[in-house]
Design a protein around this motif. Structure first.
Motif, short mmCIF file in Angstrom:
data_model
loop_
_atom_site.label_atom_id
_atom_site.label_comp_id
_atom_site.label_asym_id
_atom_site.label_seq_id
_atom_site.Cartn_x
_atom_site.Cartn_y
_atom_site.Cartn_z
N ASP A 1 0.84 -1.19 0.00
CA ASP A 1 0.00 0.00 0.00
C ASP A 1 0.88 1.25 0.00
N GLY B 1 -6.63 4.08 -8.96
CA GLY B 1 -7.22 4.19 -7.62
C GLY B 1 -6.39 5.01 -6.65
N THR B 2 -5.10 5.22 -6.97
CA THR B 2 -4.26 6.05 -6.10
C THR B 2 -4.47 7.54 -6.33
N THR C 1 -7.17 3.68 0.79
CA THR C 1 -8.10 2.80 0.09
C THR C 1 -8.87 1.91 1.06
N ARG D 1 -11.59 8.18 1.88
CA ARG D 1 -10.91 8.52 0.61
C ARG D 1 -10.36 9.94 0.64
N ASP E 1 -17.28 -0.65 -0.74
CA ASP E 1 -16.63 -0.08 -1.93
C ASP E 1 -17.51 0.92 -2.65
N GLY F 1 -12.91 -1.49 -7.57
CA GLY F 1 -13.16 -0.05 -7.53
C GLY F 1 -13.40 0.56 -8.89
#
Length: 425
Positions: A62, A386-387, A130, A125, A201, A417
């Motif tokens: 992560d 997603g980052t 995440t 978020r 999610d 996601g």
């Protein structure tokens, strides 16, 4: 957001935060340190002082290494350490000693003041995580923080930042609402202890149906509890070891509420209240409108297939039609401009919509580039996009009937996601 009560005496609140860190420390967890420092631009020999620090207690993998190399009066330091080492450094800083990053000691950090903490089960978020997280921060901001407003050059893929705050936002990945004038997170140290027990999610509310995604899926330690309401009817949700939960009413859904529990603890929660959203819209002087990302998704689903008499021969053709749809919607977008660095790789979506925090990717499916190949690409996109963006829509134009089960593929990618739209020619 669930408040965590900490004593306000510095020593007592320090002990409480250290206890939270100890509870979050388990086999495999690591400390990820990101620190922005700066100095007076008029003094090239001046000392570097902290601007903002983000300290994460995370699992390996992560928060990957961020390629950020600012020049001039600002620097970005990052370091991965053992979780116990992070705790030791924080403990020393709380006792008034310097905080050490990459072998450099910084005395002006503010971490020796009283701390506060909150469990974020809804807005996690906003903190660039995440998973839901516990956020702990000192009440004091960093003393003597430098303020720079000129453009900061960056030798990394970003190229430049809009002043020091722009660099901090990029380095921390904190999301800031359009109406926020001053965000105290940008001028202090803070700890994010990632709560990996479970997350919701997303919740999609469409006419008579609600779909809720959960991760990790099929975990026997988790239970999803909720209530779906229409004008005249209600349906409860009580699902153990959930994955994707779908509930339908015989009338339009108005309110959907759900919590995810691990034992007796609420680890995540979500709510959609359409009447209340409409009231807020009216109070703000707006007409009630659907979720903007829903509007983009629905417009592409409605308009893309009729744009082609014959199957398109390339992704570029599909991208051009998607661009026309975005222009008709009158949304401000960028075409292959923004990027999400992930280690040594940079992911560049076909379109980004900054005001919606949305990345939009287009793919074409045909013999030779079928479901398996596309799914591998989707998994990579999920890891990269997603980052950087809260919402990711992927449009797959199926020219040769190679996507056998679009609904199954859609549900599988919701767990990553991604919001998937398969358009069949």
């Amino acid at each position: 957001m669930r408040p965590i009560t900490l004593p306000m005496e510095p020593a007592a609140s320090h002990d409480a935060v250290q206890t939270l860190l100890e509870h979050g420390t388990s086999e495999g967890t690591q400390g990820n340190i990101r620190l922005v420092v700066a100095r007076d631009p008029r003094n090239a020999m001046g000392r570097w002082t902290p601007v903002c620090g983000r300290l994460d207690l995370v699992r390996e993998g992560d928060l990957p290494v961020l390629d950020c190399r600012p020049r001039g009066p600002a620097r970005f330091l990052q370091e991965r350490v053992d979780a116990h080492e992070l705790l030791a450094r924080v403990r020393r800083a709380m006792n008034g000693e310097p905080f050490v990053v990459c072998g450099e000691a910084f005395a002006e950090h503010g971490m020796d003041s009283a701390w506060i903490a909150s469990h974020h089960t809804v807005d996690w978020r906003d903190y660039g995580t995440t998973w839901p997280c516990i956020v702990a921060a000192p009440q004091a901001r960093i003393p003597g923080r430098v303020h720079l407003h000129e453009v900061i050059e960056d030798d990394g893929p970003q190229g430049a930042h809009d002043g020091l705050d722009g660099l901090v936002r990029y380095a921390t990945r904190f999301r800031i609402g359009p109406r926020v004038v001053t965000d105290v997170r940008l001028s202090r140290f803070q700890i994010m202890i990632w709560d990996y027990r479970g997350r919701i999610d997303g919740i999609r509310l469409r006419d008579n149906q609600v779909v809720i995604g959960v991760a990790p899926k099929n975990d026997p330690a988790l239970k999803l509890i909720g209530l779906i309401s229409g004008e005249c009817s209600k349906k409860p949700i009580a699902v153990a070891a959930p994955a994707t939960v779908s509930v339908a009413l015989e009338e339009p859904v108005l309110v959907a509420k759900a919590i995810l529990k691990a034992g007796d603890d609420v680890v995540a929660e979500v709510q959609r209240d359409l009447p209340n959203e409409a009231i807020i819209a009216q109070l703000e002087g707006r007409l009630p409108v659907p979720d903007p990302c829903d509007a983009v998704f629905d417009a592409i689903a409605r308009s893309l297939r009729p744009a082609f008499d014959a199957p398109p021969s390339s992704e570029k053709e599909v991208q051009r039609e998607v661009e026309k749809i975005l222009r008709v919607l009158n949304v401000l977008f960028h075409r292959e401009k923004e990027r999400a660095p992930l280690g040594a790789t940079a992911f560049i979506p076909d379109f980004t919509v900054p005001e919606l925090d949305l990345a939009l990717e287009v793919k074409i499916a045909r013999p030779g580039h079928g479901e398996a190949s596309i799914q591998r690409e989707l998994a990579q996109d999920a890891a990269g996009y997603g980052t950087q963006w809260a919402q990711v829509i992927v449009v797959v134009y199926d020219c040769g009937g190679v996507i056998r089960d679009p609904e199954r593929m859609k549900e599988a990618n919701e767990q990553l996601g991604l919001r998937l739209l398969v358009v069949k020619h």
